[in-house]
Design a protein around this motif. Sequence first.
Motif, PDB file in Angstrom:
ATOM      1  N   TYR A   8      11.653 -11.798  18.759  1.00 35.80           N
ATOM      2  CA  TYR A   8      12.398 -10.636  18.275  1.00 35.80           C
ATOM      3  C   TYR A   8      12.673 -10.776  16.773  1.00 35.80           C
ATOM      4  O   TYR A   8      12.659  -9.792  16.029  1.00 35.80           O
ATOM      5  CB  TYR A   8      13.719 -10.491  19.030  1.00 35.80           C
ATOM      6  CG  TYR A   8      13.582 -10.322  20.530  1.00 35.80           C
ATOM      7  CD1 TYR A   8      12.382  -9.897  21.102  1.00 35.80           C
ATOM      8  CD2 TYR A   8      14.648 -10.589  21.379  1.00 35.80           C
ATOM      9  CE1 TYR A   8      12.256  -9.744  22.478  1.00 35.80           C
ATOM     10  CE2 TYR A   8      14.534 -10.435  22.762  1.00 35.80           C
ATOM     11  CZ  TYR A   8      13.335 -10.020  23.298  1.00 35.80           C
ATOM     12  OH  TYR A   8      13.216  -9.872  24.664  1.00 35.80           O
ATOM     13  N   VAL A  35      11.078  -0.750  23.447  1.00 34.39           N
ATOM     14  CA  VAL A  35      10.874  -0.143  24.766  1.00 34.39           C
ATOM     15  C   VAL A  35       9.515  -0.515  25.349  1.00 34.39           C
ATOM     16  O   VAL A  35       9.418  -0.967  26.495  1.00 34.39           O
ATOM     17  CB  VAL A  35      11.012   1.390  24.677  1.00 34.39           C
ATOM     18  CG1 VAL A  35      10.655   2.047  26.015  1.00 34.39           C
ATOM     19  CG2 VAL A  35      12.433   1.782  24.271  1.00 34.39           C
ATOM     20  N   LEU A  36       8.459  -0.348  24.547  1.00 33.22           N
ATOM     21  CA  LEU A  36       7.102  -0.496  25.077  1.00 33.22           C
ATOM     22  C   LEU A  36       6.619  -1.938  25.112  1.00 33.22           C
ATOM     23  O   LEU A  36       5.962  -2.357  26.066  1.00 33.22           O
ATOM     24  CB  LEU A  36       6.134   0.352  24.246  1.00 33.22           C
ATOM     25  CG  LEU A  36       6.417   1.865  24.230  1.00 33.22           C
ATOM     26  CD1 LEU A  36       5.447   2.576  23.304  1.00 33.22           C
ATOM     27  CD2 LEU A  36       6.335   2.439  25.633  1.00 33.22           C
ATOM     28  N   ALA A  37       6.954  -2.715  24.059  1.00 31.07           N
ATOM     29  CA  ALA A  37       6.449  -4.089  23.986  1.00 31.07           C
ATOM     30  C   ALA A  37       7.384  -5.089  24.662  1.00 31.07           C
ATOM     31  O   ALA A  37       6.928  -6.035  25.306  1.00 31.07           O
ATOM     32  CB  ALA A  37       6.220  -4.487  22.526  1.00 31.07           C
ATOM     33  N   PHE A  38       8.698  -4.892  24.509  1.00 30.28           N
ATOM     34  CA  PHE A  38       9.660  -5.870  25.017  1.00 30.28           C
ATOM     35  C   PHE A  38      10.371  -5.414  26.288  1.00 30.28           C
ATOM     36  O   PHE A  38      11.144  -6.174  26.871  1.00 30.28           O
ATOM     37  CB  PHE A  38      10.688  -6.203  23.933  1.00 30.28           C
ATOM     38  CG  PHE A  38      10.081  -6.842  22.706  1.00 30.28           C
ATOM     39  CD1 PHE A  38       9.067  -7.777  22.822  1.00 30.28           C
ATOM     40  CD2 PHE A  38      10.523  -6.489  21.444  1.00 30.28           C
ATOM     41  CE1 PHE A  38       8.513  -8.367  21.701  1.00 30.28           C
ATOM     42  CE2 PHE A  38       9.975  -7.073  20.309  1.00 30.28           C
ATOM     43  CZ  PHE A  38       8.958  -8.020  20.443  1.00 30.28           C
ATOM     44  N   GLY A  39      10.143  -4.171  26.707  1.00 34.54           N
ATOM     45  CA  GLY A  39      10.642  -3.719  27.994  1.00 34.54           C
ATOM     46  C   GLY A  39      12.121  -3.389  28.083  1.00 34.54           C
ATOM     47  O   GLY A  39      12.691  -3.374  29.176  1.00 34.54           O
ATOM     48  N   PHE A  40      12.772  -3.088  26.950  1.00 36.23           N
ATOM     49  CA  PHE A  40      14.196  -2.734  26.993  1.00 36.23           C
ATOM     50  C   PHE A  40      14.365  -1.285  27.455  1.00 36.23           C
ATOM     51  O   PHE A  40      13.512  -0.429  27.206  1.00 36.23           O
ATOM     52  CB  PHE A  40      14.839  -2.916  25.614  1.00 36.23           C
ATOM     53  CG  PHE A  40      15.105  -4.347  25.258  1.00 36.23           C
ATOM     54  CD1 PHE A  40      16.281  -4.968  25.642  1.00 36.23           C
ATOM     55  CD2 PHE A  40      14.174  -5.086  24.542  1.00 36.23           C
ATOM     56  CE1 PHE A  40      16.531  -6.288  25.331  1.00 36.23           C
ATOM     57  CE2 PHE A  40      14.410  -6.414  24.220  1.00 36.23           C
ATOM     58  CZ  PHE A  40      15.589  -7.012  24.616  1.00 36.23           C
ATOM     59  N   HIS A  41      15.510  -1.019  28.110  1.00 36.21           N
ATOM     60  CA  HIS A  41      15.833   0.346  28.505  1.00 36.21           C
ATOM     61  C   HIS A  41      16.006   1.191  27.237  1.00 36.21           C
ATOM     62  O   HIS A  41      16.588   0.728  26.257  1.00 36.21           O
ATOM     63  CB  HIS A  41      17.127   0.366  29.328  1.00 36.21           C
ATOM     64  CG  HIS A  41      17.395   1.675  29.988  1.00 36.21           C
ATOM     65  ND1 HIS A  41      17.887   2.759  29.308  1.00 36.21           N
ATOM     66  CD2 HIS A  41      17.231   2.086  31.281  1.00 36.21           C
ATOM     67  CE1 HIS A  41      18.017   3.779  30.139  1.00 36.21           C
ATOM     68  NE2 HIS A  41      17.631   3.397  31.344  1.00 36.21           N
ATOM     69  N   THR A 108      16.518   9.545  26.645  1.00 36.06           N
ATOM     70  CA  THR A 108      15.115   9.165  26.766  1.00 36.06           C
ATOM     71  C   THR A 108      14.199  10.318  26.371  1.00 36.06           C
ATOM     72  O   THR A 108      13.221  10.121  25.632  1.00 36.06           O
ATOM     73  CB  THR A 108      14.803   8.733  28.217  1.00 36.06           C
ATOM     74  OG1 THR A 108      15.661   7.653  28.572  1.00 36.06           O
ATOM     75  CG2 THR A 108      13.353   8.296  28.353  1.00 36.06           C
TER      76      THR A 108
END
Length: 259
Positions: A8, A35-41, A108
């Motif tokens: 990060y 969101v897309l690479a690290f998967g956070f909401h 979102t």
Amino acid sequence: MFEIHPLYSLAGVAVGLLVGLTGVGGGSLMTPLLVLAFGFHPTTAVGTDLLYASATKTVGTAVHGFNRTVDWKVVRRLAIGSVPATLVTLLALAYAGTKFDGTEHVITVTLGFALIATAIAMAFRRQILAYYADAIDAMTDGKVKRLTVILGVALGVLVSLSSVGAGALGMTALLVLYPKLPTNRLVGSDIAHAVPLTLIAGMGHWAMGSVDFGLLVSLLIGSVPGIIIGSLVSARIPDHVSRAVLAGTLAIVGGKLIF
């Protein structure tokens, strides 16, 4: 004690460098990256990114201010619109969160539309600037001021909901409204205006519980040196080079969003 994630921090270095150099790449790159690479909401990504942007752009503003690459008149005009709009948007979000179950869905969806709008602004920036050039030249300073305040209102709402817009969309609009100002002064002004905007919005999201402080600290460790280097370089390169770097950055970020 917050857990530091080196990956990060590396992302923070890259994004901080781009923000300091061009004024673009904060929310429009960091939020989809989280969101897309690290998967956070998406809600957590937006809230954390807003406080991250506030901290990094405070450093960038200090550097740009020292180098006199901030037009405070432009900053004031933007803030007149964005600060009240941000407060109203946060109050609306807080009220909706107590009355409805779909607040996170709204954030979102707004993020998605903001990213699409950003991609369009990036892809057609040159055509946008050329299309409005003659009209802007004929405008009085008073009309430019009013349009800048309206731009601030739009950015206040959009950034509060999605964390996207202050850099890419804001810079495109500023280049249209102020074609005679050097790019590095517009970059500095855009960064300076983003400080109160993202701080107020970020504090609001913090109050609603959508900030990951472990992620925030990790990003700041990388982004602070990144934005210092980018801001210093921005003040020392010719205007035409700065414009080329800005265009390249917009194209890269647009490619990330589209693909």
